[in-house]
Design a protein around this motif. Structure first.
Motif, mmCIF file in Angstrom:
data_model
loop_
_atom_site.group_PDB
_atom_site.id
_atom_site.type_symbol
_atom_site.label_atom_id
_atom_site.label_comp_id
_atom_site.label_asym_id
_atom_site.label_seq_id
_atom_site.Cartn_x
_atom_site.Cartn_y
_atom_site.Cartn_z
ATOM 1 N N PHE A 118 0.797 -1.235 0.000
ATOM 2 C CA PHE A 118 0.000 0.000 0.000
ATOM 3 C C PHE A 118 0.827 1.282 0.000
ATOM 4 O O PHE A 118 0.281 2.373 0.085
ATOM 5 N N ASP A 119 2.133 1.189 -0.092
ATOM 6 C CA ASP A 119 2.927 2.407 0.010
ATOM 7 C C ASP A 119 4.359 2.141 -0.440
ATOM 8 O O ASP A 119 4.706 1.042 -0.850
ATOM 9 N N SER A 120 5.182 3.151 -0.308
ATOM 10 C CA SER A 120 6.616 3.047 -0.610
ATOM 11 C C SER A 120 7.404 3.529 0.597
ATOM 12 O O SER A 120 7.015 4.508 1.257
ATOM 13 N N LYS A 142 9.668 10.360 3.632
ATOM 14 C CA LYS A 142 9.349 11.781 3.412
ATOM 15 C C LYS A 142 8.423 12.305 4.493
ATOM 16 O O LYS A 142 8.619 13.404 5.032
ATOM 17 N N ARG A 143 7.390 11.508 4.831
ATOM 18 C CA ARG A 143 6.426 11.958 5.833
ATOM 19 C C ARG A 143 7.058 11.996 7.227
ATOM 20 O O ARG A 143 6.765 12.883 8.026
ATOM 21 N N TYR A 200 9.435 14.843 11.774
ATOM 22 C CA TYR A 200 10.589 14.670 12.667
ATOM 23 C C TYR A 200 11.887 14.757 11.852
ATOM 24 O O TYR A 200 12.551 13.739 11.613
ATOM 25 N N PRO A 201 12.274 15.934 11.423
ATOM 26 C CA PRO A 201 13.413 16.066 10.503
ATOM 27 C C PRO A 201 14.745 15.612 11.091
ATOM 28 O O PRO A 201 15.660 15.271 10.330
ATOM 29 N N LYS A 261 18.843 7.877 -4.130
ATOM 30 C CA LYS A 261 17.565 8.395 -3.656
ATOM 31 C C LYS A 261 17.414 8.152 -2.156
ATOM 32 O O LYS A 261 16.952 9.023 -1.412
ATOM 33 N N GLY A 262 17.805 6.955 -1.718
ATOM 34 C CA GLY A 262 17.687 6.634 -0.301
ATOM 35 C C GLY A 262 18.553 7.529 0.572
ATOM 36 O O GLY A 262 18.124 7.968 1.638
ATOM 37 N N LEU A 263 19.768 7.821 0.114
ATOM 38 C CA LEU A 263 20.665 8.673 0.886
ATOM 39 C C LEU A 263 20.242 10.137 0.845
ATOM 40 O O LEU A 263 20.501 10.891 1.788
#
Length: 229
Positions: free
Chosen positions: A63-65, A71-72, A77-78, A96-98
């Protein structure tokens, strides 16, 4: 404090849809962390992440990535570390992951390498933690938490200024005038003389219920004492 001791007080969230891997991670990570929460899809609330200290995410989940989940998480919580643990090992995936998260570990993985990577991230983020009686002090972020539950103790801006001024001068007696000048400035010191008593009492109710840490120096001021010395 050693990073191993810090891990024992931290909570990790794992997002992994493979039942065998998720079961293994739950058992393996429980030897290192205070609490391990494992989910196999995106059916969770981001508002529940307040007490999560680090995230370990697969990329392909129902249902998601994992990228979107990251991102959320980072939006809310940056400063909390996010690590991707995934079978996606192409260069584009790693980049992309990094870019989105803080580390990228391809599957299959070595469990001890995984722990070493998590330790490095957490040492950088939580290496400034100090345990003082029943509270945890994050010197870098100027935050205080309960050492038993790990929950953050909310302080007002003024309470925070007073506490960390006392902490920066731990075991040193500070006069009322010194504290007032630091918190409110010289120009407002006469109008805040009574306010200091109120804020000290409020601080004691929040972080020093047993009266061990914040000591009154009668006729002079206050001192934050390292009760372990």
């Amino acid at each position: 404090m050693a990073i191993e001791d810090i891990l024992k007080r931290l909570n990790i969230f794992v997002l992994e849809d493979d039942p065998d891997i998720s079961k293994f991670l739950n058992l393996f990570l429980s030897d290192y962390f205070n609490k391990v929460t494992v989910k196999t899809d995106n059916r969770f609330n981001y508002s529940d992440f307040e007490n999560i200290d680090i995230f370990l995410l697969d990329i392909e989940i129902p249902f998601d990535s994992g990228y979107e989940v990251c991102k959320r998480i980072k939006t809310v919580y940056p400063n909390k570390p996010v690590v991707f643990l995934t079978a996606h090992s192409q260069l584009d995936d790693k980049i992309k992951g990094l870019e989105l998260g803080d580390d990228f570990i391809p599957k299959p993985f070595e469990p001890l390498e995984l722990i070493a990577r998590l330790k490095n991230l957490l040492k950088d983020r939580y290496g400034e933690l100090v345990y003082l009686d029943d509270i945890i002090i994050d010197k870098r972020a100027h935050l205080i938490s309960d050492s038993v539950t790990g929950t953050r103790i909310p302080l007002s801006e003024t309470e925070n200024k007073i506490f960390f001024y006392l902490y920066d001068n731990i075991n040193v007696s500070l006069s009322r005038e010194q504290i007032i000048n630091h918190v409110w400035g010289i120009e407002r010191r006469s109008s805040q003389a009574n306010s200091l008593n109120v804020y000290i009492n409020s601080l004691r109710n929040k972080v020093d219920m047993e009266g061990k840490l914040i000591q009154t120096i009668y006729g002079y001021g206050y001192k934050l004492s390292n009760v372990k010395e």
